[in-house]
Design a protein around this motif. Structure first.
Motif, short mmCIF file in Angstrom:
data_model
loop_
_atom_site.label_atom_id
_atom_site.label_comp_id
_atom_site.label_asym_id
_atom_site.label_seq_id
_atom_site.Cartn_x
_atom_site.Cartn_y
_atom_site.Cartn_z
N GLN A 133 1.07 3.96 -3.17
CA GLN A 133 0.49 5.27 -2.91
C GLN A 133 1.53 6.38 -2.91
O GLN A 133 1.26 7.49 -3.40
CB GLN A 133 -0.24 5.27 -1.56
CG GLN A 133 -0.98 6.55 -1.26
CD GLN A 133 -1.79 6.46 0.02
OE1 GLN A 133 -2.04 5.35 0.53
NE2 GLN A 133 -2.24 7.59 0.54
N LEU A 163 -6.06 7.83 -4.80
CA LEU A 163 -4.93 8.12 -3.93
C LEU A 163 -3.74 8.69 -4.71
O LEU A 163 -2.97 9.48 -4.18
CB LEU A 163 -4.50 6.86 -3.18
CG LEU A 163 -5.57 6.17 -2.35
CD1 LEU A 163 -5.04 4.85 -1.79
CD2 LEU A 163 -6.06 7.07 -1.23
N ASN A 179 -8.45 3.83 -3.40
CA ASN A 179 -8.76 3.22 -2.11
C ASN A 179 -9.94 2.26 -2.27
O ASN A 179 -11.02 2.66 -2.71
CB ASN A 179 -9.11 4.33 -1.10
CG ASN A 179 -9.29 3.81 0.30
OD1 ASN A 179 -9.99 2.84 0.54
ND2 ASN A 179 -8.66 4.48 1.26
N ASP A 188 -11.82 0.92 -0.02
CA ASP A 188 -12.93 1.16 0.91
C ASP A 188 -13.81 2.33 0.50
O ASP A 188 -15.03 2.29 0.69
CB ASP A 188 -12.39 1.41 2.32
CG ASP A 188 -11.77 0.16 2.93
OD1 ASP A 188 -12.25 -0.94 2.61
OD2 ASP A 188 -10.80 0.29 3.69
N ARG A 208 0.83 -1.21 0.00
CA ARG A 208 0.00 0.00 0.00
C ARG A 208 0.86 1.26 0.00
O ARG A 208 0.61 2.21 -0.76
CB ARG A 208 -0.91 0.00 1.23
CG ARG A 208 -1.80 1.24 1.32
CD ARG A 208 -2.69 1.21 2.54
NE ARG A 208 -1.94 1.24 3.78
CZ ARG A 208 -1.77 0.21 4.59
NH1 ARG A 208 -2.32 -0.95 4.28
NH2 ARG A 208 -1.06 0.31 5.70
N SER A 241 -6.69 -2.98 0.45
CA SER A 241 -6.64 -1.53 0.61
C SER A 241 -6.54 -0.77 -0.69
O SER A 241 -7.15 0.29 -0.84
CB SER A 241 -5.48 -1.14 1.53
OG SER A 241 -4.24 -1.59 0.98
N THR A 242 -5.78 -1.26 -1.67
CA THR A 242 -5.56 -0.50 -2.90
C THR A 242 -6.02 -1.26 -4.14
O THR A 242 -5.97 -2.49 -4.19
CB THR A 242 -4.07 -0.14 -3.07
OG1 THR A 242 -3.27 -1.34 -3.01
CG2 THR A 242 -3.61 0.82 -1.99
#
Length: 434
Positions: free
Chosen positions: A109, A363, A356, A358, A105, A341-342
């Motif tokens: 990012q 990002l 993201n 979620d 992640r 997460s990604t």
């Protein structure tokens, strides 16, 4: 002594000994020496060393080095070395996976990005797949090529049997499976290079394919999913999924087939059934171009022909979020299997986006530098260029950036992304630390 007489000169003893001395390898180091070296490493590097070979893992496991580093990093209250048995192998494995996903992640990012590109085909190609550190490319000419994602070296190639076009493909440890025209072709990767080809006409107007041994599922223009069984070498099921063409497919761990339609609907079916189980409309005005599934969170991610990305909960069949990530078509989206997460997205504008999972928030947006300055290397007459990946800021005008071929397909690995972009070059985006 007569200078014209022959003299038998014996080589010095030291030179003779040198000829018989073999090179020292890492295997010559004993367990004690390895232990001394490993004690200088942190937890992440120990994890990597434990994956090198069985002998290194045996040393690390026997001496509980992973537990020691885990204990040190978490500063357990008044725990002594004798308490390390409480740090079970299961707990260490969980920690190892969590560290890897945190690193994934962070690098996607915020990390530095280097892009390695080289000519992979004589004409433009549109698809790529990546597994086990290997990349398979194709769709454009009459050959698929296998590459190393780490060294960028060409490893193998697979010729198409006739004039029929390659539509889609996938691979595993032992075989390459391709949808070629109206049939399934299978190339062996190990042993004799046999090529199996099913009879023609099985998949009229097949548009996409997903393969999980022993079945290949083909999505067709008539809205039906046809399941080809590798063992019987016949179609075992025909499932009516949509009124319109099936434009994308994915599998779940529970052997569910999830399909997206060019009309915007999503259908789910079980391989044990000949009927669709659930159908719902994902979009009201756009077709689905790509899909991927997160087995850990039961999340289904969809990309549309109008630039929207969306996330659906397969347990409730409700949409969690929807975001406009591209001005037009979203061609491909993927994530590392255990990464919750990604999400990496590529589309018609040629920008690689990190999203993201979620919330759907973008990002980072990344493009390859357009400068002609780059470092180059040669590998068997193949020119490999290394360029920089540039992270765009919020107010950058993407429409003003030139020479951005569309990302037609992408694949995600550990700290790397592979893209096919309709030209002759394959690109490996490698992400490092910030």
């Amino acid at each position: 002594m007569d200078p014209t007489s022959s003299v038998n000169i014996r080589p010095p003893a030291s030179a003779k000994r040198r000829r018989h001395v073999s090179l020292t390898t890492i295997d010559a180091l004993g367990a004690d020496t390895l232990f001394m070296i490993f004690t200088f490493l942190d937890l992440v590097h120990l994890i990597r060393c434990s994956a090198v070979c069985h002998s290194w893992r045996a040393v690390i496991t026997k001496l509980k080095l992973l537990q020691l580093q885990y204990h040190k990093q978490h500063q357990a209250d008044s725990a002594s070395v004798s308490d390390l048995s409480n740090y079970s192998e299961k707990l260490i494995n969980i920690q190892m996976e969590q560290l890897a996903m945190d690193q994934q992640r962070s690098s996607l990012q915020e990390g530095r990005v280097g892009v390695f590109q080289w000519k992979a085909h004589s004409v433009g190609f549109t698809k790529c797949r990546m597994k086990m550190g290997l990349i398979l490319t194709g769709v454009g000419d009459k050959v698929m090529r296998l590459w190393s994602a780490e060294s960028c070296k060409g490893l193998d190639e697979y010729q198409l049997p006739d004039r029929a076009p390659l539509i889609d493909f996938d691979f595993d440890e032992g075989k390459v499976v391709g949808l070629v025209g109206t049939r399934i072709c299978i190339w062996k990767r190990i042993g004799t290079r046999d090529l199996f080809s099913s009879r023609e006409g099985l998949f009229t107007r097949g548009l996409c394919m997903r393969y999980v041994d022993p079945q290949a599922v083909v999505g067709c223009e008539d809205g039906k999913a046809r399941v080809f069984d590798m063992y019987s070498r016949k179609i075992s099921q025909i499932i009516k999924m949509h009124p319109g063409a099936i434009s994308s497919l994915c599998f779940s761990d529970e052997q569910l087939i999830v399909s997206g339609s060019s009309l915007g609907g999503i259908s789910i079916s079980d391989l044990s059934s000949d009927q669709r189980v659930v159908t719902f409309d994902a979009t009201s005005s756009a077709g689905i171009k790509t899909m991927c599934l997160s087995p850990n969170s039961y999340s289904l991610f969809c990309g549309s022909s109008t630039g929207y990305a969306s996330c659906w909960d397969l347990r409730t069949l409700r949409r969690r979020w929807e975001t406009r990530v591209s001005p037009n078509v979203v061609y491909s989206m993927q994530h590392l299997r255990n990464d919750a997460s990604t999400l990496v997205i590529g589309g018609i504008d040629g920008v690689v986006r990190i999203v993201n999972q979620d919330s759907g928030d973008v990002l980072s947006r990344i493009i390859m530098e357009n400068s002609s300055e780059s470092s180059c290397s040669m590998d068997k007459n193949k020119l490999i260029q290394k360029k920089k990946g540039i992270r765009l800021v919020e107010d950058d005008r993407i429409d003003l950036l030139l020479n951005r071929p569309p990302v037609t397909c992408l694949a995600v690995g550990m700290q790397k992304v592979v893209t096919a972009q309709s030209d002759k070059c394959i690109r490996v985006w490698k992400f490092g630390k910030k």
